[in-house]
Write a protein that holds these residues in place. Sequence first.
Motif, PDB file in Angstrom:
ATOM      1  N   TYR A  91      28.473  64.562  46.508  1.00 25.55           N
ATOM      2  CA  TYR A  91      28.821  63.163  46.233  1.00 25.55           C
ATOM      3  C   TYR A  91      30.280  62.818  46.540  1.00 25.55           C
ATOM      4  O   TYR A  91      30.760  61.768  46.128  1.00 25.55           O
ATOM      5  N   HIS A  92      30.966  63.674  47.303  1.00 24.35           N
ATOM      6  CA  HIS A  92      32.389  63.398  47.532  1.00 24.35           C
ATOM      7  C   HIS A  92      32.620  62.212  48.462  1.00 24.35           C
ATOM      8  O   HIS A  92      33.708  61.650  48.468  1.00 24.35           O
ATOM      9  N   SER A 111      30.099  59.462  48.855  1.00 28.04           N
ATOM     10  CA  SER A 111      29.422  58.272  48.347  1.00 28.04           C
ATOM     11  C   SER A 111      29.733  57.970  46.897  1.00 28.04           C
ATOM     12  O   SER A 111      29.644  56.818  46.475  1.00 28.04           O
ATOM     13  N   GLY A 112      30.069  59.003  46.123  1.00 29.08           N
ATOM     14  CA  GLY A 112      30.095  58.824  44.682  1.00 29.08           C
ATOM     15  C   GLY A 112      28.674  58.675  44.179  1.00 29.08           C
ATOM     16  O   GLY A 112      27.710  58.790  44.951  1.00 29.08           O
ATOM     17  N   ARG A 113      28.539  58.448  42.904  1.00 35.53           N
ATOM     18  CA  ARG A 113      27.238  58.196  42.278  1.00 35.53           C
ATOM     19  C   ARG A 113      27.481  57.618  40.897  1.00 35.53           C
ATOM     20  O   ARG A 113      28.582  57.721  40.351  1.00 35.53           O
ATOM     21  N   GLU A 114      26.445  57.050  40.337  1.00 39.58           N
ATOM     22  CA  GLU A 114      26.539  56.555  38.972  1.00 39.58           C
ATOM     23  C   GLU A 114      26.686  57.749  38.038  1.00 39.58           C
ATOM     24  O   GLU A 114      26.120  58.811  38.291  1.00 39.58           O
ATOM     25  N   LYS A 115      27.454  57.582  36.981  1.00 39.90           N
ATOM     26  CA  LYS A 115      27.672  58.646  35.999  1.00 39.90           C
ATOM     27  C   LYS A 115      28.255  59.905  36.641  1.00 39.90           C
ATOM     28  O   LYS A 115      27.771  61.020  36.432  1.00 39.90           O
ATOM     29  N   MET A 116      29.282  59.708  37.449  1.00 39.72           N
ATOM     30  CA  MET A 116      29.964  60.838  38.078  1.00 39.72           C
ATOM     31  C   MET A 116      30.513  61.774  37.006  1.00 39.72           C
ATOM     32  O   MET A 116      31.041  61.316  35.994  1.00 39.72           O
ATOM     33  N   LEU A 129      24.450  54.268  46.515  1.00 40.00           N
ATOM     34  CA  LEU A 129      25.126  55.122  45.536  1.00 40.00           C
ATOM     35  C   LEU A 129      26.607  54.767  45.397  1.00 40.00           C
ATOM     36  O   LEU A 129      27.186  54.932  44.319  1.00 40.00           O
ATOM     37  N   THR A 130      27.210  54.282  46.469  1.00 42.85           N
ATOM     38  CA  THR A 130      28.614  53.884  46.402  1.00 42.85           C
ATOM     39  C   THR A 130      28.771  52.657  45.510  1.00 42.85           C
ATOM     40  O   THR A 130      29.692  52.583  44.693  1.00 42.85           O
ATOM     41  N   LEU A 131      27.862  51.719  45.641  1.00 42.93           N
ATOM     42  CA  LEU A 131      27.887  50.545  44.754  1.00 42.93           C
ATOM     43  C   LEU A 131      27.622  50.960  43.309  1.00 42.93           C
ATOM     44  O   LEU A 131      28.288  50.477  42.387  1.00 42.93           O
ATOM     45  N   GLY A 175      29.495  51.856  37.919  1.00 48.80           N
ATOM     46  CA  GLY A 175      29.603  52.784  36.800  1.00 48.80           C
ATOM     47  C   GLY A 175      31.047  52.948  36.333  1.00 48.80           C
ATOM     48  O   GLY A 175      31.312  53.035  35.126  1.00 48.80           O
ATOM     49  N   LEU A 176      31.975  52.978  37.275  1.00 50.19           N
ATOM     50  CA  LEU A 176      33.389  53.079  36.915  1.00 50.19           C
ATOM     51  C   LEU A 176      33.851  51.839  36.155  1.00 50.19           C
ATOM     52  O   LEU A 176      34.625  51.942  35.202  1.00 50.19           O
ATOM     53  N   ILE A 177      33.371  50.679  36.567  1.00 51.08           N
ATOM     54  CA  ILE A 177      33.734  49.440  35.867  1.00 51.08           C
ATOM     55  C   ILE A 177      33.212  49.472  34.437  1.00 51.08           C
ATOM     56  O   ILE A 177      33.937  49.127  33.492  1.00 51.08           O
TER      57      ILE A 177
END
Length: 193
Positions: free
Chosen positions: A108-109, A111-116, A174-176, A181-183
Amino acid sequence: MKREEIMESVRSQMPEKRWTHTLGVMETAVRLAERYGADPVKADLAAILHDVCKYWRVDEQARIIRENGLPQDLLAYDKELWHAHAGAWVARTQYGVEDEEILDAIRYHTSGREKMTLLDKVVCLADYMEPGRDFPGVHNIRENAEHSLEKALLAGFDGTIRFLLDKRKRVYPLTLAARNGLIVDLEAEEAQG
């Protein structure tokens, strides 16, 4: 396989400039891990392997994705995403990495993902802000990283999404999800503080 053997193998698969980037990601990931409480040994190994497939032929990356049960929707998005999932598969099958946390940080480096996880955040952010990176907004990411992984990553994802929109490219879901998720995390943090 020993760390030095892994490093030499990875180095042999990329141009010198990309290896310099990898060294910067390693250094930055360890520093961020130490600052924010992630495991620096895991951060180092994930950083070493994060771009292992970056310079493989794209048809080989696509074959790995197609034939090994990796997310097929990746193939409909930018090829820059493929090396992360293919790389996690290679880390497991060719380098013997069994630790799911490390494999996920590689996977995920980009795209990131929800709940990283904390390690996901550390490796993703290190990739954005290692010392050799020079793009509009990187200074802001580095400044935010002094105080908050989440704010720094949000700045990184915002810049990536803006870049993709400007180029009229599709944004991987997944990026969105990672950005949203960060917000949510930051809003919860602010509500408590």
